[in-house]
Write a protein that holds these residues in place. Structure first.
Motif, short mmCIF file in Angstrom:
data_model
loop_
_atom_site.label_atom_id
_atom_site.label_comp_id
_atom_site.label_asym_id
_atom_site.label_seq_id
_atom_site.Cartn_x
_atom_site.Cartn_y
_atom_site.Cartn_z
N GLY A 1 0.78 -1.23 0.00
CA GLY A 1 0.00 0.00 0.00
C GLY A 1 0.81 1.28 0.00
O GLY A 1 0.24 2.37 0.04
N ALA A 2 2.14 1.17 -0.02
CA ALA A 2 2.98 2.36 0.04
C ALA A 2 3.55 2.68 -1.34
O ALA A 2 4.40 1.96 -1.85
N VAL A 3 3.08 3.78 -1.90
CA VAL A 3 3.47 4.11 -3.26
C VAL A 3 4.95 4.48 -3.35
O VAL A 3 5.66 4.08 -4.27
N GLY A 4 5.42 5.25 -2.37
CA GLY A 4 6.83 5.66 -2.39
C GLY A 4 7.75 4.46 -2.32
O GLY A 4 8.74 4.36 -3.04
N ARG A 5 7.40 3.51 -1.44
CA ARG A 5 8.22 2.32 -1.31
C ARG A 5 8.19 1.51 -2.61
O ARG A 5 9.21 0.97 -3.03
N ALA A 6 7.03 1.48 -3.25
CA ALA A 6 6.90 0.73 -4.50
C ALA A 6 7.80 1.31 -5.59
O ALA A 6 8.52 0.58 -6.26
N ARG A 7 7.77 2.63 -5.72
CA ARG A 7 8.54 3.27 -6.81
C ARG A 7 10.04 3.01 -6.66
O ARG A 7 10.76 2.91 -7.65
N ASN A 8 10.51 2.95 -5.41
CA ASN A 8 11.95 2.80 -5.19
C ASN A 8 12.34 1.37 -4.82
O ASN A 8 13.41 1.13 -4.29
N PHE A 9 11.43 0.44 -5.06
CA PHE A 9 11.67 -0.93 -4.64
C PHE A 9 12.89 -1.52 -5.34
O PHE A 9 13.04 -1.39 -6.55
N ASP A 10 13.77 -2.14 -4.55
CA ASP A 10 14.96 -2.76 -5.13
C ASP A 10 14.61 -4.20 -5.54
O ASP A 10 14.82 -5.15 -4.79
N LEU A 11 14.07 -4.32 -6.74
CA LEU A 11 13.55 -5.61 -7.19
C LEU A 11 14.64 -6.69 -7.33
O LEU A 11 14.46 -7.81 -6.84
N PRO A 12 15.79 -6.38 -7.96
CA PRO A 12 16.82 -7.42 -8.07
C PRO A 12 17.26 -7.95 -6.71
O PRO A 12 17.44 -9.16 -6.53
N ALA A 13 17.43 -7.05 -5.74
CA ALA A 13 17.87 -7.48 -4.41
C ALA A 13 16.81 -8.38 -3.78
O ALA A 13 17.14 -9.39 -3.15
N TYR A 14 15.55 -8.02 -3.95
CA TYR A 14 14.49 -8.85 -3.37
C TYR A 14 14.46 -10.23 -4.01
O TYR A 14 14.38 -11.24 -3.32
#
Ligand SMILES: [Zn+2]
Length: 366
Positions: free
Chosen positions: A231-244
């Motif tokens: 539900g957090a848009v800011g967190r979504a935009r900056n999400f570190d997908l490769p690390a996850y």
């Protein structure tokens, strides 16, 4: 600008109308789930109250983002980083000073941010005392002193001090109380405050936003991130997908090993990389986060709610895993993970406790 705040437009509109009429209450509870933007909104209000050349937008007060007040207040925006700095600064003190020192975040002389104080992660009475010691002085560079409590877990004495303060706050101060659950605050504190409630954004709204801000991700990736960012848009935009994705594949290895309980070689390969090192702590926290997400998804699948799965891109793999993990096993695994976290806090050998986690899981399943 308030325009950058996503979702909850009715609540934001109402708060800005109060600003316009100079009627924002002196104590405001900003309630909402993690990621709903409580802290972001609190800092926006602090800037709107103190902007030196406030523009208007949609006919309502806004902040410029350029003046010295706006700039300095915005330096508190990265809460995690500022909090870590404050903790580190205290850690480097002499023992005697350490005990006397309470945590604060302050990037503007008239805006004080009060985080929960570790290790208990609660607001302590000395933190509230600092508020009381400063709040009756007219602000120096701002129009309004702003105090932001980022958590509602107050030690008893601290809550009582805050209550006394709320009985008669000076006219030039605003106190913002951030909480996931207003019920955690004393009823007498609640009754002296206005409550503004923020809702988390649904994944679909975040997916839509990501379509605009992260065109580099494909729809599958956007769907995944929208769910993982809760539900957090800011967190979504900056999400570190490769690390996850990297952490998640290791977390899957651990779960698979624990569930099968035979071959350890894969597991040791994983835990080997988590031996105490410079960025060891951050890595292991990410790994634990991924493990929690996976366990949560397994629970959703086992309780017949596949629509709640967050790791949507590996749903079929998870369905397979879910067949060999029953409720009891998952509950035991979550409990062990808690133990690992507690152990980390006591600074046990990090990889040791992970090995212990896998070993304990095998016992549980045999
Ligand atoms: Zn400004």
């Amino acid at each position: 600008m308030f325009n950058d705040f996503h979702g909850n437009s009715a609540v934001v509109h109402r708060l800005r109308e109060m600003l316009a009429r100079d009627r924002l209450p002196q104590a405001v509870i900003l309630a909402g789930p993690e990621g709903s933007g409580r802290y972001t909104l609190a800092l926006m209000l602090a800037r709107a109250l103190n902007c030196l050349s406030p523009p208007a937008s949609d006919g309502l007060p806004d902040f410029c983002g350029q003046c010295s007040n706006c700039i300095r207040i915005a330096q508190s925006q990265d809460f995690a980083a500022r909090f870590a700095e404050a903790v580190e600064a205290r850690e480097s003190m002499r023992e005697a000073d350490k005990r006397e020192t309470r945590l604060f975040i302050q990037t503007h002389p008239d805006v004080l941010i009060i985080p929960p104080d570790p290790p208990q992660m609660m607001i302590k009475v000395d933190q509230v005392r600092r508020v009381i010691d400063t709040i009756y002085f007219k602000p120096g560079e701002a129009r309004e002193r702003v105090y932001i409590f980022t958590d509602s877990a107050f030690m008893k004495e601290a809550a009582n001090s805050l209550l006394k303060l709320l009985e008669e706050p000076p006219g030039f101060a605003t106190i913002l109380l951030l909480t996931e659950n207003p019920g955690e605050l004393l009823p007498t504190i609640r009754s002296r405050s206005m409550i503004a409630t923020l809702a988390a954004l649904p994944p679909q709204a975040i997916e839509q936003d990501l379509g605009k801000y992260r065109p580099d991700w494909n729809p599958r990736q956007r769907a995944l991130v929208a769910r993982l960012s809760k539900g957090a848009v800011g967190r979504a935009r900056n999400f570190d997908l490769p690390a996850y994705i990297h952490c998640r594949s290791q977390a899957l290895t651990i779960l698979n090993t624990a569930l099968r309980g035979k071959d350890h070689s894969e597991l040791f390969k994983v835990t080997e990389t988590y031996r105490a090192g410079a960025e060891g702590r951050e890595k292991i926290e990410r790994l634990l986060g991924a493990l929690y997400e996976l366990l949560r998804d397994l629970t959703s699948l086992n309780s017949g709610a596949p629509e709640l799965v967050r790791n949507t891109d590996i749903q079929s793999e998870l369905s397979q895993l879910a067949r060999s993990a029953d409720f009891e096993w998952i509950a035991a695994a979550a409990e062990r993970l808690n133990e690992v976290e507690r152990g980390m806090r006591r600074n046990l050998m990090r990889s040791l406790s992970l090995d212990a986690f896998a070993a304990a899981m095998e016992q549980g399943s045999s």
